[in-house]
Design a protein around this motif. Structure first.
Motif, PDB file in Angstrom:
ATOM      1  N   UNK A   1      36.738  12.873  77.328  1.00  0.00           N
ATOM      2  CA  UNK A   1      35.935  11.918  76.550  1.00  0.00           C
ATOM      3  C   UNK A   1      34.562  12.511  76.280  1.00  0.00           C
ATOM      4  N   UNK A   2      34.517  13.540  75.435  1.00  0.00           N
ATOM      5  CA  UNK A   2      33.257  14.209  75.134  1.00  0.00           C
ATOM      6  C   UNK A   2      32.676  13.680  73.834  1.00  0.00           C
ATOM      7  N   UNK A   3      31.354  13.791  73.719  1.00  0.00           N
ATOM      8  CA  UNK A   3      30.690  13.326  72.508  1.00  0.00           C
ATOM      9  C   UNK A   3      31.164  14.089  71.283  1.00  0.00           C
ATOM     10  N   UNK A   4      31.396  15.403  71.426  1.00  0.00           N
ATOM     11  CA  UNK A   4      31.835  16.190  70.270  1.00  0.00           C
ATOM     12  C   UNK A   4      33.195  15.715  69.776  1.00  0.00           C
ATOM     13  N   UNK A   5      34.115  15.360  70.709  1.00  0.00           N
ATOM     14  CA  UNK A   5      35.428  14.872  70.300  1.00  0.00           C
ATOM     15  C   UNK A   5      35.312  13.527  69.599  1.00  0.00           C
ATOM     16  N   UNK A   6      34.424  12.649  70.101  1.00  0.00           N
ATOM     17  CA  UNK A   6      34.252  11.341  69.481  1.00  0.00           C
ATOM     18  C   UNK A   6      33.624  11.471  68.094  1.00  0.00           C
ATOM     19  N   UNK A   7      32.658  12.386  67.941  1.00  0.00           N
ATOM     20  CA  UNK A   7      32.044  12.592  66.624  1.00  0.00           C
ATOM     21  C   UNK A   7      33.053  13.164  65.632  1.00  0.00           C
ATOM     22  N   UNK A   8      33.863  14.123  66.109  1.00  0.00           N
ATOM     23  CA  UNK A   8      34.857  14.720  65.221  1.00  0.00           C
ATOM     24  C   UNK A   8      35.866  13.675  64.762  1.00  0.00           C
ATOM     25  N   UNK A   9      36.262  12.778  65.666  1.00  0.00           N
ATOM     26  CA  UNK A   9      37.197  11.721  65.298  1.00  0.00           C
ATOM     27  C   UNK A   9      36.575  10.776  64.289  1.00  0.00           C
ATOM     28  N   UNK A  10      35.291  10.469  64.468  1.00  0.00           N
ATOM     29  CA  UNK A  10      34.592   9.599  63.529  1.00  0.00           C
ATOM     30  C   UNK A  10      34.576  10.219  62.138  1.00  0.00           C
ATOM     31  N   UNK A  11      34.265  11.515  62.049  1.00  0.00           N
ATOM     32  CA  UNK A  11      34.256  12.199  60.753  1.00  0.00           C
ATOM     33  C   UNK A  11      35.650  12.232  60.142  1.00  0.00           C
ATOM     34  N   UNK A  12      36.682  12.410  60.995  1.00  0.00           N
ATOM     35  CA  UNK A  12      38.054  12.469  60.487  1.00  0.00           C
ATOM     36  C   UNK A  12      38.472  11.129  59.897  1.00  0.00           C
ATOM     37  N   UNK A  13      38.052  10.036  60.517  1.00  0.00           N
ATOM     38  CA  UNK A  13      38.377   8.706  59.981  1.00  0.00           C
ATOM     39  C   UNK A  13      37.772   8.508  58.589  1.00  0.00           C
ATOM     40  N   UNK A  14      36.503   8.874  58.454  1.00  0.00           N
ATOM     41  CA  UNK A  14      35.840   8.729  57.155  1.00  0.00           C
ATOM     42  C   UNK A  14      36.500   9.631  56.115  1.00  0.00           C
TER      43      UNK A  14
END
Length: 657
Positions: A188-201
């Motif tokens: 549960x790293x911040x980089x993984x969460x940010x990458x997922x957020x960008x992928x959703x958009x």
């Protein structure tokens, strides 16, 4: 989880790349001086900082993360004046250090800053004992500050959910796990969460939803179970098309020229790929340095998204010099001059001059400088002129000319000498950013000489060509394919001394095995044919030959062809070439490319595959730069002829095809 930590996870920006910092190395004690604290004095309190992570996994990388977040570390060469200021600097450091650990998934991490037994923890204020411990080192030595970290385990993800606002019926994102690429058990790293957020958009925008956004990230951390549940709240927004396309300031480039390279039409479905393709299309105008496409933040009355295009102009004049070398083809140098907006309509004029070593084909060799003769030098002067967007249309005018003196071949197999001049003019019609056709007029006059004799010739032809290119990069394609075909009749009624028809075709394809294109398969096929004249009537420069860095590597340039009298090269009336490569990125900048090439020229007008193909294999090294890969290929003939060298080395910019 606190709101402060949530802001850390959602809003933490990627840090810029760091330069290679010699001060962080300790190689035989050569570079430790820069990391030494300032000398002790009565006016300041210099300190020595140490990060102690115990037996933590990946302690080196985690230490670097903490150093990036630490104010104490960044200001270590700036000694504070007193203990109170230094204590305050220590206290300010604690929350960013915790945030840095949380960003890596260490949600149970414990952090303390210790000086001579005096400890400062998160939430505590510096007390008198800490300040006394700091002041005790005044004018004696550097204060020993230890950042002691017990990271604990990395938390994993348990549930990843997407909540959509304003959507009725089927969800816009049917498979969140596939889109976010997050699955249970992932760190549960911040980089993984940010990458997922960008992928959703990105996924929503690819569905023609240009206003899509993630409005909230809801993480829930279970410290006892060492897991995190996360919910992304998204607003997909409406499906929309492209609205009006406005062109901003274009400096000295006519806006009509820029517009002619835009193939979007109002009402077309919104697509990020279409915007990327438009940016690439506009950037092909030689006068343009950069292209910025800006999207409006709201839809127009028709429910479409207005687009704004802005460009910057390149320097109008360019002068340059380049050199290349091959162990088979020898050295060559080139100088060039270019004007990118000659008459104010984005016209490009380019002049080039080449000097290269003309290989000897008469059995003699250059053993020392005294053996060198003027005829051992070849030369080429060329010009090219491009007038894009005639009258603001999608028609371009091209005018090219070349004058050449060259000698091609080897001592073993002979070759040919040639002197000729050529002028070609054509009109090109662009139907899209990937597809174009052209038609023109070509005139060439020259003389060639080889084992079949001398040919003095004039050729007047009508070149017709078609091109298609859907690849993602000119110099380093990873996806898509390229296809080109041309046919040029040279009829005698137009003034040609020999009537013939020359046809060429080439096809290459690129397939990435993974999403990041670290493993790419590439293949190429080239074909050629000349009909309407006997071989000895065709000028040597028009006959087909294979071999060289852009053909069958491992063999000398243009030395694969049928053999005539005395076993000397004659060239052929047809050609086949093929190559396959596996392009493997070892790191972001280094790649390996095993390859196989095959091909030759044939005497008849059509390839005769009963004839032996010359084959070669090799290994390439790629160094990836911002302008394209630097290519180093080593190739060896697999079925060499007598006189072929065992290996050949090629160095250039860009992939082989």
């Amino acid at each position: 989880m606190s709101g402060y930590a949530l802001a850390t996870l959602l809003g933490m920006q990627a840090r810029p790349a760091h330069a290679f910092d010699l001060s962080s190395l300790d190689v035989f004690g050569l570079f430790t001086k820069k990391d030494e604290p300032p000398a002790a004095s009565a006016a300041a309190l210099p300190y020595r900082l140490e990060f102690d992570l115990g037996q933590a996994d990946d302690a080196k990388a985690l230490t670097r993360t903490l150093q990036d977040a630490s104010l104490l570390y960044r200001l270590r060469q700036d000694a504070p004046p007193d203990g109170e200021t230094l204590a305050r600097r220590m206290a300010v450091d604690l929350n960013p250090l915790v945030d840095a650990l949380w960003s890596q998934g260490y949600f149970n991490a414990e952090v303390a800053i210790v000086v001579d037994g005096a400890t400062l923890k998160v939430g505590a204020e510096p007390d008198a004992s800490l300040i006394r411990a700091l002041e005790a080192h005044r004018n004696r030595d550097a204060v020993p500050i230890a950042v002691r970290v017990a990271p604990g385990p990395v938390f994993g993800l348990r549930n990843v959910a997407v909540s959509e606002r304003g959507i009725t019926g089927a969800p816009a994102i049917a498979n969140p796990e596939k889109v976010t690429r997050l699955k249970p058990g992932d760190p549960a790293t911040a980089s993984a969460l940010r990458a997922a957020q960008a992928a959703l958009v990105d996924n929503l925008r690819a569905q023609s939803r240009p206003l899509a956004k993630v409005v909230e990230l809801r993480p829930v951390v279970d410290h006892a179970a060492r897991i995190m549940d996360v919910t992304y709240v998204v607003e997909p927004g409406p499906v929309a098309g492209f609205g009006d396309i406005s062109i901003g300031d274009t400096a000295d480039i006519p806006p009509a020229v820029v517009r002619s390279f835009i193939y979007l039409e109002p009402g077309d479905p919104y697509s990020p790929k279409a915007l990327t393709d438009t940016r690439k299309s506009i950037a092909t105008i030689p006068a343009i340095a950069s292209v910025r496409i800006r999207e409006d933040d709201k839809l127009d009355a028709a429910g479409n998204l207005p687009i704004f295009v802005e460009v910057t102009e390149r320097p109008k004049r360019l002068i340059g010099f380049s050199a290349r070398y091959s162990t088979i083809d020898g050295p060559a140098v080139k100088t060039y001059w270019e004007h990118r907006n000659l008459f104010g309509g984005a016209e490009r004029l380019r002049l080039e001059g080449d000097i290269f070593l003309a290989p000897r084909i008469d059995g003699t060799k250059i053993k020392d400088i005294g053996d060198f003769e003027r005829s051992d030098l070849g030369g080429r002067f060329s010009f090219s002129f491009l007038k894009p967007a005639l009258g603001g249309s999608r028609y371009d005018w091209l005018l090219d000319g070349v004058a050449t003196r060259q000698r091609v071949g080897t001592n073993r197999y002979g070759g040919y000498t040639a002197r000729y001049g050529n002028v070609t003019t054509a009109i090109q019609r662009r139907f899209s950013d990937t597809f174009s056709i052209s038609a023109g007029l070509e005139v060439e006059k020259g003389q060639t000489s080889d084992v079949l004799g001398q040919v003095d010739y004039t050729l007047v032809g009508v070149p017709l060509s078609v091109k298609y290119d859907s690849t993602d990069s000119l110099l380093d394609a990873t996806r898509g394919f390229r296809a080109s075909a041309s046919v040029t009749p040279y009829p005698t009624f137009l003034g040609s001394t020999v009537g013939l028809v020359q046809s060429k075709a080439a096809f290459s394809a690129y397939y990435a095995l993974d999403e990041d294109a670290r493993y790419v398969l590439a293949g190429r096929v080239g074909l050629g044919s000349i009909s309407g004249a006997d071989l000895d009537e065709v000028p040597s420069t028009r006959r087909f030959y294979a071999g060289g860095g852009g053909s069958v590597r491992g063999y000398a340039y243009r030395t694969l062809s049928p053999l005539g009298p005395l076993g000397r090269l004659t060239g052929g009336r047809s050609l086949f070439e093929g190559s396959v490569e596996a392009r493997i990125k070892v790191t972001d900048t280094i790649g390996l490319v095993p390859f196989f090439d095959a091909g030759t020229a044939f005497e008849g007008s059509l390839p005769d595959f009963k004839q032996r193909l010359q084959m070669a294999a090799g290994l390439g090294l790629r160094y990836y730069t911002a302008i394209g890969p630097i290519r180093v290929d080593v190739a060896a003939p697999l079925n060499p002829r007598k006189g072929d060298k065992p290996v050949a080395l090629y160095v250039s910019i860009g992939q082989a095809f």
